[in-house]
Design an enzyme around this catalytic site. Structure first.
Site, mmCIF file in Angstrom:
data_model
loop_
_atom_site.group_PDB
_atom_site.id
_atom_site.type_symbol
_atom_site.label_atom_id
_atom_site.label_comp_id
_atom_site.label_asym_id
_atom_site.label_seq_id
_atom_site.Cartn_x
_atom_site.Cartn_y
_atom_site.Cartn_z
ATOM 1 N N GLY A 250 0.786 -1.248 0.000
ATOM 2 C CA GLY A 250 0.000 0.000 0.000
ATOM 3 C C GLY A 250 0.807 1.281 0.000
ATOM 4 C CG ASN B 194 2.359 3.250 -5.720
ATOM 5 O OD1 ASN B 194 2.808 4.278 -6.228
ATOM 6 N ND2 ASN B 194 2.956 2.069 -5.827
ATOM 7 C CG MET C 229 -0.563 -7.953 -6.971
ATOM 8 S SD MET C 229 0.196 -7.078 -8.378
ATOM 9 C CE MET C 229 1.683 -6.465 -7.640
ATOM 10 C CG ASN D 182 -2.474 -0.732 -12.620
ATOM 11 O OD1 ASN D 182 -2.424 -0.871 -11.396
ATOM 12 N ND2 ASN D 182 -1.767 -1.488 -13.446
ATOM 13 C CG HIS E 135 3.102 -2.270 -14.939
ATOM 14 N ND1 HIS E 135 2.717 -3.478 -14.388
ATOM 15 C CD2 HIS E 135 4.163 -2.543 -15.728
ATOM 16 C CE1 HIS E 135 3.512 -4.430 -14.842
ATOM 17 N NE2 HIS E 135 4.405 -3.888 -15.650
#
Ligand code: GAR
Length: 200
Positions: free
Chosen positions: A12, A14, A89, A106, A108
């Site tokens: 967590g 981010n 995920m 999102n 990545h």
């Protein structure tokens, strides 16, 4: 204030970087709910500690379509406008994506379209690229595939390890996720084919 729904599976960091930017008044948004498919996710505990609304929605043994319906319903109950995947995920079903058109983001840990999928930092390291980085993108029905909002490059050093490289990429992730969101919430933008373009 735009209502964000954060969906995560793990640490967590981010999510916390975004929460910090909101707290500091740098992002015109509020976190309406934090949802995790893993009840033991540290990110969920961190959200609870901050007094945010949290929902644990275990995915183990639940059919994907049914799970995604529950997830969408929980986000809607909390009047979420933007869905922020932060280390989630799992792949989202087409049905879920239709519920939030152009409102799912999102992050990545690679320069997409290179190294989609799991463990992108290790993939880049093992491949031997000299530059990798991270990408904030809209989510569509394919894995790590939607229109790109923002990217940051990170150089791979000869003395690197996958762990050291991942840590430098993560610092950039924390910076660009909030920056991308701030842009999308405060400026006019459109998606032209698959290019995210600022302006009317
Ligand atoms: C981050 O590096 C994020 O980019 C990655 O998982 C990590 C989550 O860390 N996401 C993906 O690989 C998605 N395909 P966090 O839980 O500390 O934010």
């Amino acid at each position: 204030m735009t209502r964000l729904g954060v969906v995560l599976s793990g640490r967590g960091s981010n999510f916390l970087a975004i929460a910090d930017q909101i707290r500091q008044g740098n992002l015109p948004a509020e976190i309406a709910v934090v949802i995790s498919n893993r009840p033991d996710a540290p990110g969920l505990a961190a959200a609870r500690e901050r007094g945010l609304a949290t929902v644990s929605l275990p995915s183990k043994g639940v059919d994907r379509e049914e799970y995604d319906q529950r997830l969408a319903a929980t986000l809607k109950e909390h009047q979420v406008e933007w869905v922020i995947l932060a280390g989630y995920m799992r792949i989202l079903s087409a049905g879920f994506i239709r519920e939030f058109p152009q409102r799912i983001l999102n992050i990545h840990p690679s320069l997409l379209p290179a190294f989609a999928g799991l463990d992108a930092q290790h993939q880049a390291f093992d491949y031997g690229v000299k530059i990798t980085g991270c990408t904030v993108h809209f989510v569509d029905e394919q894995l790590d595939n939607g229109p790109i909002v923002l990217q940051a490059a990170v150089a791979v050093e000869d003395s690197d390890t996958p762990e050291a490289l991942s840590a430098r990429i993560l610092r950039e992730e924390h910076r660009i996720y909030s920056e991308a969101l701030r842009t999308l919430l405060t400026k006019p933008w459109r998606i032209d084919n698959r290019r995210v373009v600022l302006g009317q």
